[in-house]
Design a protein around this motif. Structure first.
Motif, PDB file in Angstrom:
ATOM      1  N   THR A   7       4.197  44.246  71.660  1.00 56.98           N
ATOM      2  CA  THR A   7       3.497  45.317  70.982  1.00 56.98           C
ATOM      3  C   THR A   7       3.908  45.346  69.513  1.00 56.98           C
ATOM      4  O   THR A   7       5.026  44.978  69.159  1.00 56.98           O
ATOM      5  CB  THR A   7       3.795  46.693  71.616  1.00 56.98           C
ATOM      6  OG1 THR A   7       5.203  46.905  71.623  1.00 56.98           O
ATOM      7  CG2 THR A   7       3.262  46.776  73.025  1.00 56.98           C
ATOM      8  N   ARG A  10       0.343  48.314  65.185  1.00 60.28           N
ATOM      9  CA  ARG A  10      -1.114  48.481  65.192  1.00 60.28           C
ATOM     10  C   ARG A  10      -1.799  47.878  66.407  1.00 60.28           C
ATOM     11  O   ARG A  10      -3.002  47.955  66.543  1.00 60.28           O
ATOM     12  CB  ARG A  10      -1.696  47.875  63.926  1.00 60.28           C
ATOM     13  CG  ARG A  10      -1.111  48.497  62.680  1.00 60.28           C
ATOM     14  CD  ARG A  10      -1.687  47.880  61.488  1.00 60.28           C
ATOM     15  NE  ARG A  10      -2.537  48.899  60.857  1.00 60.28           N
ATOM     16  CZ  ARG A  10      -3.191  48.723  59.755  1.00 60.28           C
ATOM     17  NH1 ARG A  10      -3.162  47.551  59.162  1.00 60.28           N
ATOM     18  NH2 ARG A  10      -3.903  49.690  59.233  1.00 60.28           N
ATOM     19  N   GLY A  11      -1.054  47.208  67.291  1.00 59.42           N
ATOM     20  CA  GLY A  11      -1.662  46.574  68.451  1.00 59.42           C
ATOM     21  C   GLY A  11      -0.688  45.682  69.171  1.00 59.42           C
ATOM     22  O   GLY A  11       0.298  46.136  69.729  1.00 59.42           O
ATOM     23  N   HIS A  28      -3.661  41.119  67.300  1.00 59.22           N
ATOM     24  CA  HIS A  28      -4.729  42.022  67.721  1.00 59.22           C
ATOM     25  C   HIS A  28      -4.425  43.419  67.194  1.00 59.22           C
ATOM     26  O   HIS A  28      -3.270  43.861  67.234  1.00 59.22           O
ATOM     27  CB  HIS A  28      -4.812  42.106  69.252  1.00 59.22           C
ATOM     28  CG  HIS A  28      -4.951  40.766  69.911  1.00 59.22           C
ATOM     29  ND1 HIS A  28      -6.170  40.196  70.171  1.00 59.22           N
ATOM     30  CD2 HIS A  28      -4.022  39.881  70.351  1.00 59.22           C
ATOM     31  CE1 HIS A  28      -5.988  39.028  70.762  1.00 59.22           C
ATOM     32  NE2 HIS A  28      -4.691  38.817  70.873  1.00 59.22           N
ATOM     33  N   GLU A  29      -5.464  44.105  66.729  1.00 61.09           N
ATOM     34  CA  GLU A  29      -5.315  45.497  66.295  1.00 61.09           C
ATOM     35  C   GLU A  29      -6.203  46.378  67.143  1.00 61.09           C
ATOM     36  O   GLU A  29      -7.326  45.998  67.493  1.00 61.09           O
ATOM     37  CB  GLU A  29      -5.701  45.656  64.819  1.00 61.09           C
ATOM     38  CG  GLU A  29      -4.671  45.116  63.873  1.00 61.09           C
ATOM     39  CD  GLU A  29      -4.966  45.471  62.415  1.00 61.09           C
ATOM     40  OE1 GLU A  29      -5.998  46.113  62.133  1.00 61.09           O
ATOM     41  OE2 GLU A  29      -4.143  45.104  61.558  1.00 61.09           O
ATOM     42  N   LYS A  30      -5.682  47.558  67.465  1.00 57.83           N
ATOM     43  CA  LYS A  30      -6.467  48.529  68.215  1.00 57.83           C
ATOM     44  C   LYS A  30      -7.666  48.950  67.383  1.00 57.83           C
ATOM     45  O   LYS A  30      -7.592  49.067  66.166  1.00 57.83           O
ATOM     46  CB  LYS A  30      -5.623  49.756  68.548  1.00 57.83           C
ATOM     47  CG  LYS A  30      -4.498  49.466  69.507  1.00 57.83           C
ATOM     48  CD  LYS A  30      -3.675  50.718  69.741  1.00 57.83           C
ATOM     49  CE  LYS A  30      -2.457  50.379  70.578  1.00 57.83           C
ATOM     50  NZ  LYS A  30      -1.551  51.523  70.716  1.00 57.83           N
ATOM     51  N   SER A  35     -10.173  46.412  70.887  1.00 54.69           N
ATOM     52  CA  SER A  35      -9.309  45.751  69.914  1.00 54.69           C
ATOM     53  C   SER A  35     -10.093  44.669  69.188  1.00 54.69           C
ATOM     54  O   SER A  35     -11.148  44.228  69.641  1.00 54.69           O
ATOM     55  CB  SER A  35      -8.076  45.143  70.586  1.00 54.69           C
ATOM     56  OG  SER A  35      -8.440  44.032  71.375  1.00 54.69           O
ATOM     57  N   ASN A  69      -6.560  43.901  75.280  1.00 59.07           N
ATOM     58  CA  ASN A  69      -6.736  45.305  75.651  1.00 59.07           C
ATOM     59  C   ASN A  69      -6.006  45.629  76.945  1.00 59.07           C
ATOM     60  O   ASN A  69      -5.484  46.740  77.107  1.00 59.07           O
ATOM     61  CB  ASN A  69      -8.220  45.624  75.848  1.00 59.07           C
ATOM     62  CG  ASN A  69      -8.959  45.668  74.549  1.00 59.07           C
ATOM     63  OD1 ASN A  69      -8.391  45.855  73.496  1.00 59.07           O
ATOM     64  ND2 ASN A  69     -10.266  45.478  74.630  1.00 59.07           N
ATOM     65  N   MET A  72      -2.395  46.186  75.877  1.00 61.76           N
ATOM     66  CA  MET A  72      -2.179  47.391  75.056  1.00 61.76           C
ATOM     67  C   MET A  72      -2.463  48.628  75.871  1.00 61.76           C
ATOM     68  O   MET A  72      -2.007  49.668  75.703  1.00 61.76           O
ATOM     69  CB  MET A  72      -3.061  47.357  73.820  1.00 61.76           C
ATOM     70  CG  MET A  72      -2.636  46.300  72.832  1.00 61.76           C
ATOM     71  SD  MET A  72      -3.514  46.380  71.269  1.00 61.76           S
ATOM     72  CE  MET A  72      -5.058  45.658  71.686  1.00 61.76           C
TER      73      MET A  72
END
Length: 72
Positions: A7, A10-11, A28-30, A35, A69, A72
């Protein structure tokens, strides 16, 4: 080969390290809808380095089809 996913603020970030030390990263960013991947898939990155097609198919099936996803 070593694969990690962790984690971030931001992602998350996926890292794949080959036995020769070559490192590939997917960040990866949320987003509102899930994402967004900020980098190319591992198979696409490795193709640029001349990795054989057989290996690329296995990398894609194993690591690039994974949805961040779910992590996360």
């Amino acid at each position: 080969m070593k694969y990690t996913i962790e984690t971030t603020e931001r992602g998350c970030q996926e890292t794949l390290i080959l036995e020769n030390g070559k490192t590939y990263i997917k960040r990866h960013e949320k987003a509102f809808y899930g994402s967004i991947c900020l980098d190319q898939g591992f198979a696409d990155q490795m193709k640029k380095d001349g990795i054989c097609e057989e290996m690329l198919e296995k990398i894609y099936d194993t690591f690039d089809s994974f949805l961040a996803n779910e992590f996360m």
